[in-house]
Enzyme design. Structure first.
Site, PDB file in Angstrom:
ATOM      1  N   GLY B  40       0.833  -1.209   0.000  1.00 48.70           N
ATOM      2  CA  GLY B  40       0.000   0.000   0.000  1.00 48.70           C
ATOM      3  C   GLY B  40       0.859   1.247   0.000  1.00 48.70           C
ATOM      4  N   GLU B  56      -0.137   0.947  -6.325  1.00 51.33           N
ATOM      5  CA  GLU B  56       0.750   0.569  -5.227  1.00 51.33           C
ATOM      6  C   GLU B  56       1.018  -0.934  -5.235  1.00 51.33           C
ATOM      7  OE1 GLU B  56       2.496   2.193  -3.117  1.00 51.33           O
ATOM      8  OE2 GLU B  56       1.763   4.240  -3.332  1.00 51.33           O
ATOM      9  N   GLU B  60       4.679  -2.494  -5.715  1.00 54.16           N
ATOM     10  CA  GLU B  60       5.324  -3.174  -4.595  1.00 54.16           C
ATOM     11  C   GLU B  60       5.417  -4.683  -4.755  1.00 54.16           C
ATOM     12  OE1 GLU B  60       3.703  -2.007  -0.847  1.00 54.16           O
ATOM     13  OE2 GLU B  60       4.645  -0.045  -0.958  1.00 54.16           O
ATOM     14  N   GLU B 109      10.978  -7.004  -0.145  1.00 57.93           N
ATOM     15  CA  GLU B 109      10.710  -8.418  -0.368  1.00 57.93           C
ATOM     16  C   GLU B 109       9.204  -8.594  -0.419  1.00 57.93           C
ATOM     17  OE1 GLU B 109      11.984 -12.173   2.026  1.00 57.93           O
ATOM     18  OE2 GLU B 109      13.370 -10.558   2.503  1.00 57.93           O
TER      19      GLU B 109
END
Lengths: 225, 225
Positions: B40, B56, B60, B109
């Protein structure tokens, strides 16, 4: 620095005499000056969302309410002509007669409107209303929220009318009664309503909240369709 | 100027081989540096909420997802140690094998975690997870969302296992099968699964999306309890 402002809006439904209302305020300032809108306003930096919506509601309408439920967050770009405003909407259901609503600091006027006869609304409040009404109707089928709005002792017909009004449809009376009584959260009293309507005076019922909570704990779910 | 920042978080559930997963990222920056969190980040001023959460998520984790549903807005003061951050959370359900998830720009990660074996989570993400899991379970009982996660043709046992896994409980197999078939959105095929498991090879089924949509239009509601 963030240029998104966070607001909150309140949809307060009121049920009375087989009518479903919503509390609206007339806007004192632009944009949409003079138009009706849901009560609401900006969230303060150190204020929880629920605190903010209750405060705005109190300030604009004089309505004090303990329990509001989060409905949805409306955040489309362009929903406010001034700037980017994202609004977290909350809704609740009350008895209008419990509140003498009055215009307070921020709004010019405040009134209960029949949800079937709404005036044009400011911003995207028509969309918010529609979402709220959908949620209220859905909720009524899996939580006995309406029971808090009836008198302590009520003839079964009052409950039928409440469901029929909020769901905005005819109800199969026999089936509804059977289902509701089977669920076991109503106590059938040994008292009768005075026969104001035509026909036999009906038995009075009361909502057994303790029984309802006990059933919930057991995982038994209320459901009326 | 508003001092409240608006963020968004994604809860992406993945179902595979009778396990329910959620995609988490390890934080690269403080606060909670090195801890696992939901993917997020902050909403841009000119960006819709759903666009923001998808962006997001993509940045990510590398997960591209078409449909995410708004879950709830988490806005308690103090939920972010830096400043006031209100987060609109969205959730979705996918097949992990459809995504080779990889850490992208902002996270160190990324990995799928079994929802039953979650690491400590940053911020109030444990609470958000709990809310999401509750909503997912509720949704499964009134929308056949799980069917999109099975193979096009599946033995009935796969559907049972999916429900049993996500709801995290034993299922009365006969009753479940009867209820599900009665609703009429599954086509029973004239093909059989190869008998990998012990016992008779089972018939294969497929989800009839057109029939489901037709029933919905008629107002007939899916329900499995």
């Amino acid at each position: 620095m963030s240029k998104i402002k966070l607001a909150t809006d309140a949809i307060v439904f009121g049920y009375q005499h087989s009518q479903l209302f919503v509390a609206l305020v007339k806007r004192k300032y632009p944009p949409f000056k003079g138009q009706w809108a849901l009560p609401g306003g900006f969230v303060l930096e150190n204020e929880n969302l629920e605190t903010a919506v209750k405060r705005e509601l109190r300030e604009e309408t004089g309505i004090h309410i303990n329990y509001l439920e989060q409905l949805y967050t409306f955040g489309e770009t362009g929903r406010d002509p001034r700037r980017r405003v994202v609004s977290v909407a909350y809704f609740g259901l009350v008895r209008p007669k419990d509140f003498k609503i009055k215009a307070a600091t921020d709004a010019a006027e405040v009134a209960w409107f029949d949800v079937k006869k709404l005036p044009p609304l400011a911003f995207d409040h028509k969309k918010i209303m529609k979402t709220a009404l959908g949620r209220l109707r859905a909720k009524l089928t899996y939580q006995p929220i309406g029971l808090n709005l009836l008198d302590k002792k009520f003839p079964f017909g009052d409950l039928e009318r409440l469901y029929s009004t909020i769901l905005d449809k005819k109800i199969d009376r026999r089936n509804f009664r059977k289902k509701f009584l089977k669920f076991g959260i109503l106590d059938e009293l040994d008292e009768y309503a005075s026969a104001i309507d035509k026909g036999r005076p009906g038995k009075l019922f009361s909502f057994d909240k303790r029984k309802y909570n006990a059933l919930r704990k057991e995982g038994i779910l209320f459901e009326i369709r």
